[in-house]
Design a protein around this motif. Structure first.
Motif, mmCIF file in Angstrom:
data_model
loop_
_atom_site.group_PDB
_atom_site.id
_atom_site.type_symbol
_atom_site.label_atom_id
_atom_site.label_comp_id
_atom_site.label_asym_id
_atom_site.label_seq_id
_atom_site.Cartn_x
_atom_site.Cartn_y
_atom_site.Cartn_z
ATOM 1 N N CYS A 1 -11.047 31.718 27.145
ATOM 2 C CA CYS A 1 -11.539 31.547 28.508
ATOM 3 C C CYS A 1 -13.049 31.351 28.502
ATOM 4 O O CYS A 1 -13.696 31.477 27.465
ATOM 5 C CB CYS A 1 -11.183 32.765 29.375
ATOM 6 S SG CYS A 1 -12.176 34.232 29.007
ATOM 7 N N CYS B 1 -10.273 37.143 29.069
ATOM 8 C CA CYS B 1 -8.965 37.085 28.404
ATOM 9 C C CYS B 1 -8.836 38.002 27.201
ATOM 10 O O CYS B 1 -7.730 38.355 26.809
ATOM 11 C CB CYS B 1 -8.629 35.656 28.006
ATOM 12 S SG CYS B 1 -9.538 35.109 26.531
ATOM 13 N N GLY B 2 -9.945 38.357 26.557
ATOM 14 C CA GLY B 2 -9.886 39.288 25.430
ATOM 15 C C GLY B 2 -9.435 38.686 24.107
ATOM 16 O O GLY B 2 -9.378 39.402 23.100
ATOM 17 N N CYS C 1 -10.986 37.030 22.118
ATOM 18 C CA CYS C 1 -12.112 37.034 21.179
ATOM 19 C C CYS C 1 -12.503 38.442 20.737
ATOM 20 O O CYS C 1 -13.566 38.627 20.157
ATOM 21 C CB CYS C 1 -13.306 36.405 21.889
ATOM 22 S SG CYS C 1 -13.741 37.374 23.352
ATOM 23 N N CYS D 1 -17.184 36.671 22.738
ATOM 24 C CA CYS D 1 -17.677 35.504 23.487
ATOM 25 C C CYS D 1 -18.798 35.916 24.429
ATOM 26 O O CYS D 1 -19.417 35.076 25.069
ATOM 27 C CB CYS D 1 -16.551 34.875 24.301
ATOM 28 S SG CYS D 1 -16.052 35.886 25.701
#
Ligand SMILES: Cc1cc2nc3c(=O)[nH]c(=O)nc-3n(C[C@H](O)[C@H](O)[C@H](O)COP(=O)(O)OP(=O)(O)OC[C@H]3O[C@@H](n4cnc5c(N)ncnc54)[C@H](O)[C@@H]3O)c2cc1C
Ligand code: FES
Ligand code: FES
Lengths: 152, 291
Positions: free
Chosen positions: A39, A44-45, A47, A59
């Motif tokens: 994202c 979104c997690g 990363c 990120c």
């Protein structure tokens, strides 16, 4: 700018532009592509990595902010080819479909392991608040995390 | 998404950071704390500062302590630290708020001071800062000054922090054995930010009447604000569930936003509901604090 850090236990030195995001440093410079980008909005997690032992969204961290720090990515979990208990539990419980979210799910769950009390499903879901999965409906992810916590 | 290019400075001390900021042309530098608001904004190129002054390593600005009847929270104290702080056991509102703020990864990096400085109109800490009547301590090249919470938020995304100033810490009255505070929030489903968030503090007198209450509101519209109409109605009353609910029936100082997430009427309704819930829990805590 010069940075020196440890990634999965290995010392790394690099010259980076200040605006380089940690996730791009890991994926493009170190070729650790297990950490995903899902994202543009830090939501979104996918990363998620560990920075000095705490889960962070790579990120939304600059590589220069990680100077002097200890980073663990999904590639750093399996010791000598042996799956980490979370990885094994994700496999057994069928906790992934496309697998895109999986590295982030596992890195976010890591903070739950090794506690005296096994977390209940509500706590597991709360720990995964910052991670999105577009395939599984979460049920098996929660089951896998519970399994890994019970064993650790 | 990649931020626009910028210079990066890592000051070694607070003095150093103040000096770096004082040397900058107005509007060109930004302070970087946890980066959980600033970096997403820069990635979307909604902000493009020429210089980032990273104060994130100044551990002198982190941590919780107590001095002369007040609690002191360093600006760099993270949301995760506030969630787990034994020093704040007397004000359960801190753990309660941290627990509904963002997600674990955001809480591990985002800071208390960063949240106040950002002054997002739907952020959680501003409501608690208002309800506990905190005082913000600022440090600039001309020295230190402090700003009361009621004067701190000057508009949406704007605060009393002047160009070149750093928020170093915030102080609050410590628990006094007859006060309680609570936070009640309705999350906006996509962002997790507050569609309505109300922090309330109640102090009881020896007869169990409300000596004083303070109510901080976020998410409803505009800058975070004190719901003084509720505070005034409750003053001196012997609280009952219906008195608390009636006191929240109408909040004329609210100016609710009308947007795709919620229309103004719905926000007004959320304000009534969450103000009542926060006051109810604050009252329970004030009563249980009495030895
Ligand atoms: C996915 C996600 C979900 C979130 N959910 C929530 C939520 O539910 N509720 C909520 O309240 N917030 C939420 N946030 C925002 C989060 O709380 C941020 O951590 C916080 O708003 C900013 O703190 P920071 O330390 O990260 O500040 P930064 O991003 O580093 O800075 C924010 C702003 O404050 C300034 N600043 C920072 N520190 C100081 C200082 N000491 N002195 C002067 N200026 C300073 C910076 O220059 C910048 O303008 C969320 C963020 C993300 C990414
Ligand atoms: S890529 Fe980092 S949160 Fe989505
Ligand atoms: S398995 Fe596909 S996103 Fe989670």
């Amino acid at each position: 700018m010069n940075i020196s850090l440890r990634v999965n236990g290995r010392p790394v030195e690099a010259v980076v532009e200040p605006r380089l995001l940690l996730v791009h440093f890991l994926r493009e410079r170190l070729r650790l592509t297990g950490t995903h980008i899902g994202c543009d909005t830090s939501q979104c997690g996918a990363c998620t990595v560990h920075l000095d032992g705490r889960a962070v969204k790579s990120c939304t961290v600059l590589a220069v902010q990680a100077d002097g720090c200890d980073i663990t990515t999904i590639e750093g979990l399996a010791a000598e080819g042996e799956l980490h208990p979370l990885q094994a539990a994700f496999q057994e419980q069928h906790a992934l479909q496309c697998g895109f979210c999986t590295p982030g799910m596992i890195m976010a769950s890591l903070e739950l392991l090794g506690r005296a009390i096994v977390p209940d499903d509500r706590e597991i879901r709360a720990a995964l608040e910052g991670n999105r999965c577009r395939c599984t409906g979460y049920q098996n992810i929660v089951a896998a995390v519970r399994t890994a916590c019970e064993r650790s | 998404m990649i931020p626009a290019a910028f210079e990066y400075a890592v000051p070694r001390s607070l003095e150093d950071a103040v000096a770096v900021l004082a040397d900058c042309e107005a509007g060109t530098a930004a302070i970087l704390a946890g980066g959980m608001s600033l970096l997403p904004t820069m990635k979307l190129r909604l902000a493009a500062p020429a210089l980032l002054v990273d104060i994130g390593r100044l551990r002198e600005l982190a941590g919780i302590s107590r001095a002369s009847g007040r609690l002191r929270i360093g600006a760099l104290t993270t949301h995760a630290e506030l969630l787990a702080a034994p020093e704040l056991a007397e004000w359960r509102v801190f753990a309660e708020t941290a627990g509904v703020l963002g997600d674990p990864q955001v809480r591990n990096r985002g800071t208390f001071g960063g949240s106040l400085a950002q002054a997002h109109p739907a952020a959680d800490w501003p409501a608690v800062f208002l309800a506990l009547r905190g005082v913000a301590c600022l440090r600039g090249s001309r020295g230190e000054r402090s700003v009361r919470s009621e004067d701190f938020f000057t508009g949406v995304l704007t605060t009393a922090i002047a160009e070149g100033e750093i928020l170093t810490h915030v102080t609050f009255p410590a628990g006094d054995g007859r006060s309680g505070a609570a936070y009640s929030k309705m999350r906006q489903q996509a962002s997790g930010m507050a569609l309505a968030g109300v922090a309330a503090r109640i102090t009881l007198d020896t007869a169990g009447r409300i000596e004083e209450s303070t109510v901080g509101v976020t998410g409803i519209g505009g800058a975070p604000f004190r719901a003084r109409s509720i505070e005034q109605r409750l003053s001196g009353l012997l609280p009952t569930p219906s008195i608390l609910e009636e006191s929240c029936a109408d909040v004329p100082e609210a100016d609710p936003t009308n947007d795709l997430h919620a229309d103004a009427d719905y926000r007004r309704q959320l304000l009534r509901v969450h103000a009542t819930r926060a006051l109810t829990r604050a009252l329970e805590r004030a009563r249980s604090a009495i030895p």
